[in-house]
Design a protein around this motif. Sequence first.
Motif, PDB file in Angstrom:
ATOM      1  N   LEU A 124       9.208  14.327  -1.417  1.00  0.00           N
ATOM      2  CA  LEU A 124       9.705  13.834  -2.732  1.00  0.00           C
ATOM      3  C   LEU A 124       8.703  12.760  -3.356  1.00  0.00           C
ATOM      4  O   LEU A 124       9.078  11.989  -4.388  1.00  0.00           O
ATOM      5  CB  LEU A 124      11.058  13.713  -2.804  1.00  0.00           C
ATOM      6  CG  LEU A 124      12.117  14.780  -2.477  1.00  0.00           C
ATOM      7  CD1 LEU A 124      13.456  14.437  -2.036  1.00  0.00           C
ATOM      8  CD2 LEU A 124      12.157  15.826  -3.542  1.00  0.00           C
ATOM      9  N   ASP A 125       7.777  12.295  -2.517  1.00  0.00           N
ATOM     10  CA  ASP A 125       7.207  10.838  -2.956  1.00  0.00           C
ATOM     11  C   ASP A 125       6.515  10.961  -4.319  1.00  0.00           C
ATOM     12  O   ASP A 125       6.586   9.830  -4.912  1.00  0.00           O
ATOM     13  CB  ASP A 125       6.093  10.746  -1.803  1.00  0.00           C
ATOM     14  CG  ASP A 125       5.787   9.337  -1.769  1.00  0.00           C
ATOM     15  OD1 ASP A 125       6.338   8.577  -2.088  1.00  0.00           O
ATOM     16  OD2 ASP A 125       4.507   9.052  -1.419  1.00  0.00           O
ATOM     17  N   LEU A 126       5.906  12.184  -4.785  1.00  0.00           N
ATOM     18  CA  LEU A 126       5.486  12.249  -6.071  1.00  0.00           C
ATOM     19  C   LEU A 126       6.431  12.593  -7.125  1.00  0.00           C
ATOM     20  O   LEU A 126       6.038  13.035  -8.321  1.00  0.00           O
ATOM     21  CB  LEU A 126       4.111  12.884  -6.135  1.00  0.00           C
ATOM     22  CG  LEU A 126       3.057  12.225  -5.399  1.00  0.00           C
ATOM     23  CD1 LEU A 126       1.800  13.396  -5.214  1.00  0.00           C
ATOM     24  CD2 LEU A 126       2.558  11.171  -6.365  1.00  0.00           C
ATOM     25  N   ALA A 127       7.612  12.700  -6.811  1.00  0.00           N
ATOM     26  CA  ALA A 127       8.873  12.856  -7.988  1.00  0.00           C
ATOM     27  C   ALA A 127       9.261  11.536  -8.565  1.00  0.00           C
ATOM     28  O   ALA A 127       9.795  10.577  -8.010  1.00  0.00           O
ATOM     29  CB  ALA A 127      10.138  13.300  -7.110  1.00  0.00           C
ATOM     30  N   VAL A 128       8.178  11.228  -9.613  1.00  0.00           N
ATOM     31  CA  VAL A 128       8.196   9.901 -10.080  1.00  0.00           C
ATOM     32  C   VAL A 128       8.252   9.858 -11.565  1.00  0.00           C
ATOM     33  O   VAL A 128       8.055  10.989 -12.407  1.00  0.00           O
ATOM     34  CB  VAL A 128       6.882   9.320  -9.735  1.00  0.00           C
ATOM     35  CG1 VAL A 128       6.538   8.987  -8.111  1.00  0.00           C
ATOM     36  CG2 VAL A 128       5.521  10.157 -10.246  1.00  0.00           C
ATOM     37  N   SER A 139      -3.128  -1.301 -23.650  1.00  0.00           N
ATOM     38  CA  SER A 139      -2.107  -0.625 -22.979  1.00  0.00           C
ATOM     39  C   SER A 139      -1.773  -1.060 -21.373  1.00  0.00           C
ATOM     40  O   SER A 139      -3.090  -1.362 -20.900  1.00  0.00           O
ATOM     41  CB  SER A 139      -2.216   0.812 -23.185  1.00  0.00           C
ATOM     42  OG  SER A 139      -3.437   1.263 -22.575  1.00  0.00           O
ATOM     43  N   MET A 140      -0.729  -0.633 -20.981  1.00  0.00           N
ATOM     44  CA  MET A 140      -0.481  -0.819 -19.654  1.00  0.00           C
ATOM     45  C   MET A 140       0.489   0.581 -19.108  1.00  0.00           C
ATOM     46  O   MET A 140       1.442   0.479 -19.846  1.00  0.00           O
ATOM     47  CB  MET A 140       0.114  -2.251 -19.206  1.00  0.00           C
ATOM     48  CG  MET A 140       0.224  -2.208 -17.716  1.00  0.00           C
ATOM     49  SD  MET A 140      -1.169  -2.182 -16.649  1.00  0.00           S
ATOM     50  CE  MET A 140      -1.938  -3.463 -17.185  1.00  0.00           C
ATOM     51  N   ALA A 141      -0.004   0.818 -17.977  1.00  0.00           N
ATOM     52  CA  ALA A 141       0.972   2.183 -17.442  1.00  0.00           C
ATOM     53  C   ALA A 141       1.432   1.830 -16.011  1.00  0.00           C
ATOM     54  O   ALA A 141       0.543   1.532 -15.450  1.00  0.00           O
ATOM     55  CB  ALA A 141       0.192   3.573 -17.384  1.00  0.00           C
ATOM     56  N   LYS A 142       2.522   2.062 -15.631  1.00  0.00           N
ATOM     57  CA  LYS A 142       2.990   1.787 -14.406  1.00  0.00           C
ATOM     58  C   LYS A 142       3.921   2.985 -13.690  1.00  0.00           C
ATOM     59  O   LYS A 142       4.758   3.458 -14.795  1.00  0.00           O
ATOM     60  CB  LYS A 142       3.707   0.373 -14.210  1.00  0.00           C
ATOM     61  CG  LYS A 142       3.023  -0.749 -14.461  1.00  0.00           C
ATOM     62  CD  LYS A 142       2.252  -1.172 -13.425  1.00  0.00           C
ATOM     63  CE  LYS A 142       1.498  -2.562 -13.674  1.00  0.00           C
ATOM     64  NZ  LYS A 142       0.712  -3.065 -12.625  1.00  0.00           N
ATOM     65  N   LEU A 143       3.734   3.362 -12.649  1.00  0.00           N
ATOM     66  CA  LEU A 143       5.103   4.026 -12.129  1.00  0.00           C
ATOM     67  C   LEU A 143       6.346   3.241 -12.146  1.00  0.00           C
ATOM     68  O   LEU A 143       6.084   1.993 -11.678  1.00  0.00           O
ATOM     69  CB  LEU A 143       4.547   4.622 -10.927  1.00  0.00           C
ATOM     70  CG  LEU A 143       3.691   5.808 -10.762  1.00  0.00           C
ATOM     71  CD1 LEU A 143       3.200   6.333  -9.331  1.00  0.00           C
ATOM     72  CD2 LEU A 143       3.903   6.845 -11.713  1.00  0.00           C
ATOM     73  N   LEU A 144       7.517   3.709 -12.158  1.00  0.00           N
ATOM     74  CA  LEU A 144       8.595   2.875 -12.055  1.00  0.00           C
ATOM     75  C   LEU A 144       9.124   2.923 -10.629  1.00  0.00           C
ATOM     76  O   LEU A 144       9.925   3.606 -10.296  1.00  0.00           O
ATOM     77  CB  LEU A 144       9.754   3.637 -12.889  1.00  0.00           C
ATOM     78  CG  LEU A 144       9.692   3.559 -14.448  1.00  0.00           C
ATOM     79  CD1 LEU A 144      10.752   3.901 -15.030  1.00  0.00           C
ATOM     80  CD2 LEU A 144       8.966   2.018 -14.825  1.00  0.00           C
ATOM     81  N   ARG A 145       8.193   2.652  -9.532  1.00  0.00           N
ATOM     82  CA  ARG A 145       8.438   2.445  -8.447  1.00  0.00           C
ATOM     83  C   ARG A 145       8.017   1.070  -7.712  1.00  0.00           C
ATOM     84  O   ARG A 145       6.776   0.680  -8.218  1.00  0.00           O
ATOM     85  CB  ARG A 145       7.661   3.171  -7.616  1.00  0.00           C
ATOM     86  CG  ARG A 145       8.069   4.721  -7.765  1.00  0.00           C
ATOM     87  CD  ARG A 145       9.117   5.234  -6.815  1.00  0.00           C
ATOM     88  NE  ARG A 145       8.693   5.521  -5.468  1.00  0.00           N
ATOM     89  CZ  ARG A 145       8.034   6.549  -5.090  1.00  0.00           C
ATOM     90  NH1 ARG A 145       7.917   7.690  -5.768  1.00  0.00           N
ATOM     91  NH2 ARG A 145       7.589   6.409  -3.619  1.00  0.00           N
ATOM     92  N   THR A 146       8.620   0.304  -7.011  1.00  0.00           N
ATOM     93  CA  THR A 146       8.177  -1.149  -6.570  1.00  0.00           C
ATOM     94  C   THR A 146       7.355  -0.863  -5.333  1.00  0.00           C
ATOM     95  O   THR A 146       6.310  -1.688  -5.307  1.00  0.00           O
ATOM     96  CB  THR A 146       9.356  -1.808  -6.175  1.00  0.00           C
ATOM     97  OG1 THR A 146      10.103  -1.044  -5.138  1.00  0.00           O
ATOM     98  CG2 THR A 146      10.097  -2.400  -7.338  1.00  0.00           C
ATOM     99  N   HIS A 147       7.173   0.424  -4.631  1.00  0.00           N
ATOM    100  CA  HIS A 147       6.404   0.814  -3.574  1.00  0.00           C
ATOM    101  C   HIS A 147       6.003   2.069  -3.885  1.00  0.00           C
ATOM    102  O   HIS A 147       6.446   3.153  -3.386  1.00  0.00           O
ATOM    103  CB  HIS A 147       7.335   0.676  -2.408  1.00  0.00           C
ATOM    104  CG  HIS A 147       7.879  -0.764  -2.001  1.00  0.00           C
ATOM    105  ND1 HIS A 147       8.847  -1.273  -2.581  1.00  0.00           N
ATOM    106  CD2 HIS A 147       7.331  -1.751  -1.133  1.00  0.00           C
ATOM    107  CE1 HIS A 147       9.176  -2.625  -2.040  1.00  0.00           C
ATOM    108  NE2 HIS A 147       8.033  -2.856  -1.192  1.00  0.00           N
ATOM    109  N   PRO A 148       4.971   2.113  -4.642  1.00  0.00           N
ATOM    110  CA  PRO A 148       4.495   3.549  -5.170  1.00  0.00           C
ATOM    111  C   PRO A 148       3.657   4.262  -4.297  1.00  0.00           C
ATOM    112  O   PRO A 148       3.252   3.721  -3.165  1.00  0.00           O
ATOM    113  CB  PRO A 148       3.888   2.937  -6.480  1.00  0.00           C
ATOM    114  CG  PRO A 148       3.083   1.893  -5.933  1.00  0.00           C
ATOM    115  CD  PRO A 148       4.248   1.275  -5.481  1.00  0.00           C
TER     116      PRO A 148
END
Length: 917
Positions: A124-128, A139-148
């Motif tokens: 499930l690690d890439l269920a993001v 612009s700036m893009a981020k995954l909503l993960r603190t430890h991606p």
Amino acid sequence: MLVLGGKPGDLIPYLDALQFRNGPSFVHANQSFNWRQFCGLYFEPENVSTIRFGWDALELRSYLFQNPTKPGKQRSPPMGMRSAVPLGGLGTGSFELRADGSIHEWTMENQSPAGSAKLNYVALDLAVFGVRVQSGTSSMAKLLRTHPPKGYPGVSSLAYSGSFPVSKLTVKEQSFGDIKLDLFAISNLKPRDSKSSSTPAVAFSLRIKNPSSISVQVSFMLNLPLGIQPDTQRHGKPYATYKGLNSLQCVRQCDLAPECMTWQVVTMNQTCLLFNDLPPHAWRHGIISGQKSTWTTHDSMLTLNRPGNYPQSGNTTILTDKGENPSFMVTDDFKDIWKQFDEHGFLVFSPEAKRNGSGFYGAASVTCKIDSGKEQTLTMVLGWFYPNRDFTGEILGNYYANFFKSSEEASLRSLSNLPSNLQGISAWHASMLVDSNSATVQTLPVWLQDVLVNGLSFWRSGMFFHDGRWRQFEAFDCIDIDSVHNDFQREIPYVLFYPKLVENVMRAWAEYQSEDGHIVETLEAGCMSPTRKMDSGPPIQRIMGDVTSVFITETYHIYQWTNNNEFLNSMWPHVIRAVNWMIDKGTNGTGLPYRQQCTYDILYINKYDHTTFNSFMYVLALRVAQELSTIMGDANLLKKVTTAIAIARDRISEEFWSEQDGYYHAWWDKKLGSPSWLMSDSLYAQVWAYTLGLGHLDDPKRIISHLNKELEINDTPYGLRVMATDIPVNKSVGSCPKDISTSELENLVGRHESIWMGGNPDWAALQIHLGMDPQKALLQAGKAIEHVRSGLNDQWNFHGLYSGGGYGLDGLPWCTSHYAFHMVLWHIPFAISGQYFSAPNATLIFDPKFRCPYKISFLTPFAIGTLKCVPIKRGGLKTSKFEILSTLGDLHLQYLEVSGIPYPTEVTLEQGKVITW
């Protein structure tokens, strides 16, 4: 902006109305987390390597810690890291969105101890989720993960709060500027409507606030890695084997073969296996697998379809709002999705991908422009449809398949009902999350409010079969189905919110009643064993003192609170047989339950003739039988049980009560006598007697003395230890597992020193009923509950037992995960309010133990809400004004009374309308 019926629907007021009694708990990108092992009897592991078997790990528990490798700095991780709100409908399967943004505990595709294992966190690690903020040309893009996942950018911190069935993540990311982001994950829940509550979907709403002086464009993305499952093995027989193929090459071989349904690659030697069916799967490091599937998109939906009639055959959908510029993308490499989203804020579904529909990853994105000073929401719904739920190879199906035909239908229903669902959740919460708005107004403590709501996450282990049967595991690591004594611990919220479900189970217990009249312990037995067929009953039936007695008591409870005459009439013949067995054969002529087991089974006190715990359960059931015999007009049974009660009370006094010790001894045996063992929670039956308005089961002075001795002798920093014996326990046994094994530690220390999570709440409820200052009594209940909630930060995974102090495992989990023992705390609100409810007589009476002013809960299966007392002066005299408000539901009453002051007439409590007198 959500569009409903062609008109804009503003979700923000509904999101604002949601209440949380925990958090926000912050997780930062620079924090370190890892697993550490310690001794314990058995637990549910994060990764499950078996199929059709209990999800149990024996002897050693892997538990998440912060700074586990730094001496002196190891601690519990922030709340939401070890466990979080399970998201999903009743019996639909679920998953958790944890405080670091990761997804765990995935059981949406019919994973259970009766079939495939839950998906592991590597799969499930890439269920993001991803967010992109554009201001002007930057612009700036981020995954909503603190430890991606490695190679992808995550946010600086996330803050978690949970209020079942809702999770909330607040995003903290400096590179997003002043933009404020909150992600809400919302399941479908509607009390007293099990159909609506079993919708297999979760809505994700990103709330965006723009306090800056310029407009911004925000994009919200969800990626699902459903085409590939790392560390996942298929337990079946392949029909073809190929050497030297990687995952992409192996799946292409499967795509080309019409007979192929599943593929698997052993990464070490690049061996590709193809299967012509969908065998169950489980965790196995170094193996990658997947199922034949195709992605399609239409009408603002992206759907993964899996062919066949297997448990994992079906579909999963991401539904977007067509007014939010939806876009989709399918690929075999998530890097392609992220690159496109990062650079442009939207996705592209290539013609080739549309044509063949294949890809390991499928993602959806929505976008909106937010002007300065404005706020808005972006919403996507994750829906699923896997109709062929299996149970040890037998397809029993899912209930939701009676009214949904696809994940797209479920998603659309969830989206259209989202505002009303949120409104209903808030109304439901309002009866438990009671805000007094004044420090002088007494109400339920915050920890109790929080756990009343979030404790209902125990529904995660329920199954709602296609034919309407509701069944539930005792726990995923101890897989009895609806063991009577364990169901009793979690019964109150069932009767309040879904009474038909508990009636469903009761009818099954009645159907499988033994020939001699006793009730079997469980509908399917198994603990640390292979899963057996549903409703098969146990192969070897344990005779238990809190099973037949509980069946009798639950019959009365359900009737008393629902006025379901049909139910009572159908149960009555079974109750008669059960009562006769209990008095005649169950006592073996001794006047009390003879050598019977109970829910405190690993104490093994069933080897003694009589126990206090079972004896009080027996008297409780006899008192209930008195009431039922009167209702049903059975004079002969009434006479028999009245005589049995008198005999039982005499035996209890003679065998257990010690005037010298000031408490009831835990057991009595004809040969061994009655040593001065003191068992916590041995008066559990008295808790139920008070909640049901049945009065004292024995002399209240003795009960008070006994409870005081429990506190004096059995208390620990983590709650009441379960048993004090006449031989002091030697805790200097060395370190486990270095110097002593888990089983040896249990035999020498753990058996009697452990804290069972029902003891403290029951102690508090009894003391409140018996006149102790409620605030003082609540401190003792809070000690055990707060240790888990705020010490271990693990309130969505209460264990059944915790270790005592002084032998190296201070307060750590000792046995059985995701357990509901602590749910007996539902008796506490009734103890505080002194509520007595009789649905047959349409009577609601309160004798509150708080002094006025107060604001407390009232709870019935028809209406729930709050009762408020306000001091006033009337005619120069001090008196009280009462206000009762139904926050959800309506209830007509012939008689309503608070503190001896009746409402002047019959009255209907209508939702949202305050009744004052």
